[in-house]
Design a protein around this motif. Structure first.
Motif, PDB file in Angstrom:
ATOM      1  N   ALA A  27       0.837  -1.212   0.000  1.00 31.26           N
ATOM      2  CA  ALA A  27       0.000   0.000   0.000  1.00 31.26           C
ATOM      3  C   ALA A  27       0.865   1.253   0.000  1.00 31.26           C
ATOM      4  CB  ALA A  27      -0.941  -0.004   1.203  1.00 31.26           C
ATOM      5  N   VAL A  28       1.966   1.215   0.749  1.00 33.10           N
ATOM      6  CA  VAL A  28       2.877   2.364   0.786  1.00 33.10           C
ATOM      7  C   VAL A  28       3.592   2.488  -0.558  1.00 33.10           C
ATOM      8  CG1 VAL A  28       4.811   3.470   1.988  1.00 33.10           C
ATOM      9  CG2 VAL A  28       3.174   2.096   3.280  1.00 33.10           C
ATOM     10  N   ALA A  29       3.949   1.365  -1.163  1.00 31.00           N
ATOM     11  CA  ALA A  29       4.623   1.400  -2.467  1.00 31.00           C
ATOM     12  C   ALA A  29       3.722   2.023  -3.527  1.00 31.00           C
ATOM     13  CB  ALA A  29       5.049  -0.005  -2.879  1.00 31.00           C
ATOM     14  N   ILE A  30       2.451   1.676  -3.521  1.00 30.16           N
ATOM     15  CA  ILE A  30       1.520   2.249  -4.498  1.00 30.16           C
ATOM     16  C   ILE A  30       1.354   3.746  -4.238  1.00 30.16           C
ATOM     17  CG2 ILE A  30      -0.903   2.274  -5.230  1.00 30.16           C
ATOM     18  CD1 ILE A  30      -0.766  -0.836  -4.917  1.00 30.16           C
ATOM     19  N   ALA A  31       1.216   4.144  -2.980  1.00 29.61           N
ATOM     20  CA  ALA A  31       1.116   5.574  -2.654  1.00 29.61           C
ATOM     21  C   ALA A  31       2.415   6.292  -3.017  1.00 29.61           C
ATOM     22  CB  ALA A  31       0.782   5.756  -1.175  1.00 29.61           C
ATOM     23  N   ALA A  32       3.551   5.605  -2.905  1.00 28.41           N
ATOM     24  CA  ALA A  32       4.847   6.197  -3.249  1.00 28.41           C
ATOM     25  C   ALA A  32       4.910   6.572  -4.720  1.00 28.41           C
ATOM     26  CB  ALA A  32       5.986   5.249  -2.910  1.00 28.41           C
ATOM     27  N   ALA A  33       4.184   5.860  -5.554  1.00 25.89           N
ATOM     28  CA  ALA A  33       4.169   6.195  -6.977  1.00 25.89           C
ATOM     29  C   ALA A  33       3.538   7.567  -7.206  1.00 25.89           C
ATOM     30  CB  ALA A  33       3.421   5.129  -7.764  1.00 25.89           C
ATOM     31  N   THR A  34       2.700   8.022  -6.288  1.00 26.22           N
ATOM     32  CA  THR A  34       2.053   9.325  -6.432  1.00 26.22           C
ATOM     33  C   THR A  34       2.846  10.438  -5.756  1.00 26.22           C
ATOM     34  OG1 THR A  34       0.683   9.132  -4.445  1.00 26.22           O
ATOM     35  CG2 THR A  34      -0.205   8.230  -6.504  1.00 26.22           C
ATOM     36  N   ASN A  35       3.612  10.097  -4.710  1.00 31.38           N
ATOM     37  CA  ASN A  35       4.442  11.091  -4.034  1.00 31.38           C
ATOM     38  C   ASN A  35       5.541  10.370  -3.259  1.00 31.38           C
ATOM     39  OD1 ASN A  35       5.617  13.055  -2.342  1.00 31.38           O
ATOM     40  ND2 ASN A  35       3.768  14.304  -2.480  1.00 31.38           N
ATOM     41  N   PRO A  36       6.702  10.181  -3.888  1.00 32.92           N
ATOM     42  CA  PRO A  36       7.777   9.445  -3.223  1.00 32.92           C
ATOM     43  C   PRO A  36       8.321  10.149  -1.975  1.00 32.92           C
ATOM     44  CG  PRO A  36       8.489  10.248  -5.367  1.00 32.92           C
ATOM     45  CD  PRO A  36       7.040  10.537  -5.259  1.00 32.92           C
ATOM     46  N   LEU A  37       8.280  11.470  -1.936  1.00 31.56           N
ATOM     47  CA  LEU A  37       8.762  12.171  -0.738  1.00 31.56           C
ATOM     48  C   LEU A  37       7.899  11.841   0.474  1.00 31.56           C
ATOM     49  CD1 LEU A  37       9.582  15.718  -2.158  1.00 31.56           C
ATOM     50  CD2 LEU A  37      11.165  13.862  -1.702  1.00 31.56           C
ATOM     51  N   LEU A  38       6.593  11.893   0.298  1.00 30.30           N
ATOM     52  CA  LEU A  38       5.696  11.571   1.413  1.00 30.30           C
ATOM     53  C   LEU A  38       5.824  10.108   1.818  1.00 30.30           C
ATOM     54  CD1 LEU A  38       2.492  13.609   0.472  1.00 30.30           C
ATOM     55  CD2 LEU A  38       4.227  14.152   2.205  1.00 30.30           C
ATOM     56  N   ALA A  39       6.070   9.223   0.853  1.00 35.93           N
ATOM     57  CA  ALA A  39       6.251   7.808   1.182  1.00 35.93           C
ATOM     58  C   ALA A  39       7.500   7.603   2.025  1.00 35.93           C
ATOM     59  CB  ALA A  39       6.324   6.975  -0.090  1.00 35.93           C
ATOM     60  N   VAL A  40       8.581   8.266   1.660  1.00 37.86           N
ATOM     61  CA  VAL A  40       9.829   8.149   2.435  1.00 37.86           C
ATOM     62  C   VAL A  40       9.612   8.705   3.841  1.00 37.86           C
ATOM     63  CG1 VAL A  40      12.212   8.998   2.581  1.00 37.86           C
ATOM     64  CG2 VAL A  40      11.333   8.101   0.411  1.00 37.86           C
ATOM     65  N   GLU A  41       8.898   9.805   3.949  1.00 34.90           N
ATOM     66  CA  GLU A  41       8.592  10.357   5.282  1.00 34.90           C
ATOM     67  C   GLU A  41       7.685   9.412   6.063  1.00 34.90           C
ATOM     68  OE1 GLU A  41       9.093  15.099   4.290  1.00 34.90           O
ATOM     69  OE2 GLU A  41       7.133  14.170   3.972  1.00 34.90           O
TER      70      GLU A  41
END
Length: 190
Positions: A27-41
């Motif tokens: 789920a985080v990986a899919i969200a990371a596709a939309t905003n990698p900065l927020l995923a890393v945070e």
């Protein structure tokens, strides 16, 4: 305390661990596709506020465009004697109103949002007709033209909705690749 990322190189050094953690959390990986900065945070890292924008520009647009955007932000700030986010339509509206480029009115506010990315290039910039009204408009329009070359990252609200599953995407999986920070990888013996 969160692991601090101060530079793009810091992010590259952690890329293997970050990708591993993303692989473990689809789920985080899919969200990371939309905003990698927020995923890393979301994974517990913290970006240095002074370099976060540049790191995001580098991820989204590459090193040359990111450097050009940084130069244009500096030029804009110098011309108006303050920092302004060229991607923030309301901030640009306030700036242009303060400079007398736009009228102070409570009526219909002119569109000052950056042009939206679309396949084949950005749409027209609503500020283009104002180009000759102040010296800040040339670098501002150039910034917005470069920034619109690729889609912007999803805002925090959209990222959270995708992460929670409240909004679905056509993505079911995401993959990534690590790239050498060395611009000339063939210069080293194998």
């Amino acid at each position: 305390m969160a692991d601090q990322i101060n530079t793009f190189s810091d992010l590259q050094a952690r890329a293997g661990v970050i990708l591993g953690r993303l692989n473990a959390a689809p789920a985080v990986a899919i969200a990371a596709a939309t905003n990698p900065l927020l995923a890393v945070e979301h994974l517990g890292y913290q970006f240095n506020p002074d370099t976060r924008t540049g790191i995001g520009d580098r991820i989204r647009l590459g090193p040359t465009a990111a450097e050009k955007l940084a130069d244009l932000r500096t030029t804009i700030a110098r011309l108006v004697d303050r920092q302004v986010d060229p991607d923030d339509g309301p901030a640009v509206r306030r700036l242009l109103t303060d400079l007398g480029v736009l009228p102070c009115s409570d009526g219909d506010e002119p569109d000052t949002d950056p042009p939206r990315w679309q396949p084949g290039g950005a749409g027209p910039d609503p500020l283009e007709p104002l180009r000759d009204r102040h010296p800040v408009l040339d670098p501002l329009l150039e910034y917005r033209r470069i920034s619109a070359r690729r889609p912007r990252f999803a805002p925090p609200r959209a990222f959270a909705a995708i992460l929670s599953g409240a909004v679905t995407t056509p993505l079911t999986a995401v993959s990534g690749r690590l790239q050498s920070p060395d611009p000339e990888p063939d210069s080293h013996p194998r």
